[in-house]
Design a protein around this motif. Structure first.
Motif, short mmCIF file in Angstrom:
data_model
loop_
_atom_site.label_atom_id
_atom_site.label_comp_id
_atom_site.label_asym_id
_atom_site.label_seq_id
_atom_site.Cartn_x
_atom_site.Cartn_y
_atom_site.Cartn_z
N GLY A 101 0.83 -1.20 0.00
CA GLY A 101 0.00 0.00 0.00
C GLY A 101 0.87 1.25 0.00
N THR A 102 0.46 2.24 0.76
CA THR A 102 1.21 3.51 0.81
C THR A 102 1.72 3.84 2.21
OG1 THR A 102 -0.84 4.74 1.19
CG2 THR A 102 -0.13 4.49 -1.11
N PHE A 103 1.26 3.12 3.22
CA PHE A 103 1.66 3.39 4.60
C PHE A 103 3.17 3.32 4.79
CE2 PHE A 103 0.36 3.06 9.21
CZ PHE A 103 1.60 2.69 9.74
N PRO A 104 3.82 2.24 4.31
CA PRO A 104 5.26 2.15 4.56
C PRO A 104 6.04 3.30 3.92
CG PRO A 104 4.35 0.01 3.96
CD PRO A 104 3.29 1.02 3.66
N ARG A 105 5.68 3.67 2.69
CA ARG A 105 6.38 4.78 2.05
C ARG A 105 6.18 6.07 2.85
NH1 ARG A 105 4.72 6.78 -3.88
NH2 ARG A 105 2.84 7.27 -2.69
N ALA A 106 4.96 6.24 3.35
CA ALA A 106 4.70 7.43 4.17
C ALA A 106 5.54 7.40 5.44
CB ALA A 106 3.21 7.52 4.50
N GLN A 107 5.64 6.22 6.05
CA GLN A 107 6.47 6.12 7.26
C GLN A 107 7.90 6.52 6.95
OE1 GLN A 107 6.32 2.41 9.54
NE2 GLN A 107 8.39 2.78 10.34
N LYS A 108 8.39 6.08 5.78
CA LYS A 108 9.77 6.41 5.41
C LYS A 108 9.98 7.93 5.39
CE LYS A 108 13.88 5.16 3.72
NZ LYS A 108 14.76 4.12 4.24
N THR A 109 8.98 8.66 4.92
CA THR A 109 9.15 10.11 4.80
C THR A 109 9.18 10.81 6.17
OG1 THR A 109 6.77 10.62 4.63
CG2 THR A 109 7.94 10.13 2.58
N THR A 110 8.78 10.10 7.23
CA THR A 110 8.90 10.71 8.57
C THR A 110 10.32 10.64 9.10
OG1 THR A 110 8.46 8.64 9.78
CG2 THR A 110 6.53 9.97 9.14
N GLY A 111 11.16 9.83 8.45
CA GLY A 111 12.53 9.66 8.93
C GLY A 111 12.67 8.58 9.98
#
Lengths: 618, 92
Positions: A101-111
């Protein structure tokens, strides 16, 4: 010279203490990045460091570690998956469950490469993570909502639409159904961390959902990773044609043709072709598929939506191959519309379709053999399609016999006694996936030694369907072990397995090595990259050994697999008798550098540079 | 001799049928049968064979057994055999 962390890493681990709402940030040691890479490896390290060996999986002392990989949000194809690491309520051992999905990529952008949930919230809550940290928020009004409703409700509360990425437990998670899963609904497809009970762990923490608000971190590969990914694109698209058009449901017909598809709780491994056709990918595509769906940064689009008007279902997630095994062929239910309904219900209620399906099939065989009767539950006859739907609802809400089903097949067998364990199909407390433990020798030893138990993402069946290690034990233990290195490495990269196998390779090879070196600037050899997978797998084994759930006695197979050959079809006569398993275990332990009881030796722990993380267990 | 042909997924799309029975000369090999199918169905041209070997883009079974576990493309077919062709079978 002091080693620096490659610029593909966000660099931090966020610890969230649910009891107090406090958070703390831990810097990632560059040496740990080299040792464990990310995802699976990082999650295993957190579980090893924070969960006492005697903690019950549903105690607050368990953690839920959400981890991403170094190449997530880079051009490296389909590294859009995330990993949930925890001690499993099914196996009492380490478990890593992955989802897209998109959750992991979004987590990545939090650092935050890892977000670790500790303890237990006082009241039902959800956790919102952004690049500054996390907040534990009231989930008042969310209790009882299904997974999709929860994702929507949290998005509504945060007011950023699909820029808030939500992973949720359903009613099954709240009710501590042991195989409760978590589901993430994004704008472009669903992601389900299906196996091992992540939803139950979330439920035990009084957490209904985790949400990510996108941050500003962008990983920067050290080399031209984009060009390397483009080089692999042609092969990727060529080798994944079936996935592109049918998803994994396209596997039903060919695996039935091979006589390696579980039927009627494994009483057979091939059904009439009319039955297989009825629940096949070909039928789903022709009659019900409405659109392709995809994870972030993936051209394969193996996800599909289906609409079944008779069931009032519009654009639901297509049942995967494993789910069709669990909820159709193992049940002898070939009414595809009811099967889709049961699957959609499991997704919404938040239950693993494999463990649930195989548990129901087990109960049906117990009923057939007189170990259960109508006083225990209606709907336990094989072929009862309406019962399938009703039992799903009852399981999630722990109503009536559903309360038993919610514990999984192994615990039901223990409570029934007699010969009930003869009808189990799983290992270490986890029901097997849809790849035959009798008809594929690599799966026999792979399942027996898998750290997750009955998972098809420890040792992979893919090469076995290509005719390697399917009917011979020669070299098979080494194959099974090295395939486990491949999956541990892949889950540490958090690359989709279908894409890696379709485009990059089915074992650790120079393709992965080049990509990792381009991303990180390291100069690793293929052997060193495989050793990362080996290290992660050994760390998982050491966690499980310390918990008493990984040893020679536990590295076993169920009665039917070791005593009842496949009765007919192309795999007729195949099984894994106890002496064959023992011989394979000897060879497997020798290859790994483990002692006769299946524990990594002190030398092996030192060789893999794990001394500071885990101790050898006698 | 008659051989039952079973097609799955994208191979089925190329042929336009799920099952066919086709007559072949006695002792036809799997490779020869695949070549015949490549000639008969334009969408299969170049899909089934690669330099005389079974192409990596398909899995071929005789009576449910992967032909790599038999004699590969030189596996001999007999009257009543079932030849199944599918895109590669992966791990799900």
């Amino acid at each position: 010279m002091t080693e620096t962390l490659p610029s593909v890493y966000g660099g931090e681990i966020l610890h969230v203490h649910l009891d107090s709402g406090e958070t703390e940030i831990e810097e990632i040691d560059p040496a740990d990045a080299r040792r464990f890479l990310g995802g699976n490896g990082f999650a295993a390290k957190q579980v090893s460091e924070h969960v006492p060996a005697d903690a019950d999986p549903l105690d607050p002392e368990n953690v839920l570690a959400m981890a991403v990989g170094p190449m997530n949000a880079t051009p490296f194809q389909s590294t859009s998956r995330g990993v949930l690491g925890f001690v499993s309520p099914m196996t009492n051992g380490f478990f890593d469950s992955t989802f897209g999905g998109t959750f992991p990529r979004a987590q990545k952008t939090t650092g935050f490469e890892v977000v670790v949930l500790h303890g237990r919230a006082d009241d039902l809550s959800y956790v919102l993570v952004d690049e500054d940290g996390a907040a534990v928020k009231s989930a008042d009004g969310l209790s009882g909502l299904d997974t999709y409703e929860t994702c929507q409700a949290v998005r509504d509360r945060e007011g950023e639409g699909h820029d808030t990425h939500v992973l949720a437990a359903g009613p099954a998670g709240e009710n501590l159904v042991r195989f409760a899963c978590t589901l993430h609904e994004s704008e472009i497809r669903e992601g389900v961390a299906g196996r091992g009970g992540s939803g139950a762990v979330l439920g035990s923490k009084n957490v209904k959902a985790v949400a990510i608000s996108e941050g500003s971190f962008q990983p920067e590969p050290e080399g031209d990773l984009q060009q390397r990914a483009i080089q692999q694109m042609g092969r990727l698209m060529e080798d994944t044609q079936m996935l592109q058009e049918y998803g994994t449901s396209g596997l039903v017909n060919p695996i039935n043709e091979m006589g390696k598809l579980g039927i009627r709780n494994l009483q057979a491994e091939q059904t009439d072709e009319e039955n297989a056709e009825a629940v096949s990918g070909e039928t789903l595509r022709a009659e019900y598929v409405t659109e392709d769906t995809t994870c972030a940064n993936c051209a394969v689009k193996c996800g599909k939506h289906v609409t079944v008007e008779s069931e009032g279902i519009t654009d639901a997630k297509i049942p995967e191959y494993e789910s069709l095994f669990g909820t159709a062929t193992m049940q002898e239910v070939y009414d595809i519309e009811r099967v889709v309904k049961a699957n959609d219900l499991c997704d919404r209620l938040g239950m693993d379709t494999i463990s649930w399906g195989v548990t129901v099939a087990f109960a049906r065989e117990c009923y057939e053999r007189g170990l259960l009767d109508d006083d225990d539950s209606p709907h336990l006859e094989f072929g009862d399609a309406d019962g399938l739907v009703e039992l799903a609802r009852k399981t999630a809400h722990r109503e009536g016999f559903g309360d038993e089903l919610a514990e999984g097949s192994f615990r039901i067998a223990e409570s029934l006694g007699d010969d009930a364990d003869h009808y189990l199909y799983g290992a270490k407390g986890l029901e097997f996936a849809a790849h035959s433990a009798r008809g594929l020798k690599g799966m026999s030893i792979g399942y027996a030694t898998g750290t997750r138990g009955g998972s098809h993402h420890d040792t992979r069946p893919t090469l076995q369907y290509d005719g390697q290690h399917d009917d011979t034990t020669e070299g098979t233990p080494e194959f099974a072990a090295r395939s486990q290195h491949f999956t541990a490495l892949g889950d540490s990269l958090t690359q989709c397995r279908f894409v890696s196998e379709g485009g990059w390779g089915t074992m650790v090879n120079e393709n992965f090595t080049e990509a990792i070196n381009l991303a990180t600037g390291w100069d690793l050899s293929v052997e060193e990259v495989e050793r990362i997978g080996e290290r992660v797998y050994n760390l998982e084994r050491l966690i499980n050994a310390s918990r008493g759930v990984a040893n020679r006695a536990e590295d076993t197979l169920p009665y039917r697999v070791m005593n009842e050959p496949v009765p007919d079809g192309p795999s007729e006569g195949m099984y894994c008798p106890p002496d064959e398993l023992e011989e394979m275990l000897d060879e497997y332990y020798r290859f790994r550098g483990w002692n006769d009881n299946g524990h990594p030796t002190t030398d092996t722990v030192e060789r893999l540079d794990l001394e500071d993380v885990a101790e050898a267990v006698p | 001799m008659n051989v039952e042909l079973r097609f799955f997924a994208t191979v089925r799309e190329a042929v336009g049928a799920s099952t066919l029975t086709r007559e072949f000369p006695a002792d036809t090999t799997v490779g020869e049968a695949l070549a015949t199918l490549e000639s008969a169905y334009p969408d299969l041209d170049g899909v089934l064979l690669d330099d005389g070997d079974v192409a990596a883009s398909v899995t071929v079974m005789r009576n449910g057994v992967h032909v790599d576990n038999l004699d590969g493309p030189t596996t001999t077919l007999s009257d009543g055999d079932r030849l199944s062709i599918t895109p590669p079978v992966t791990g799900g």
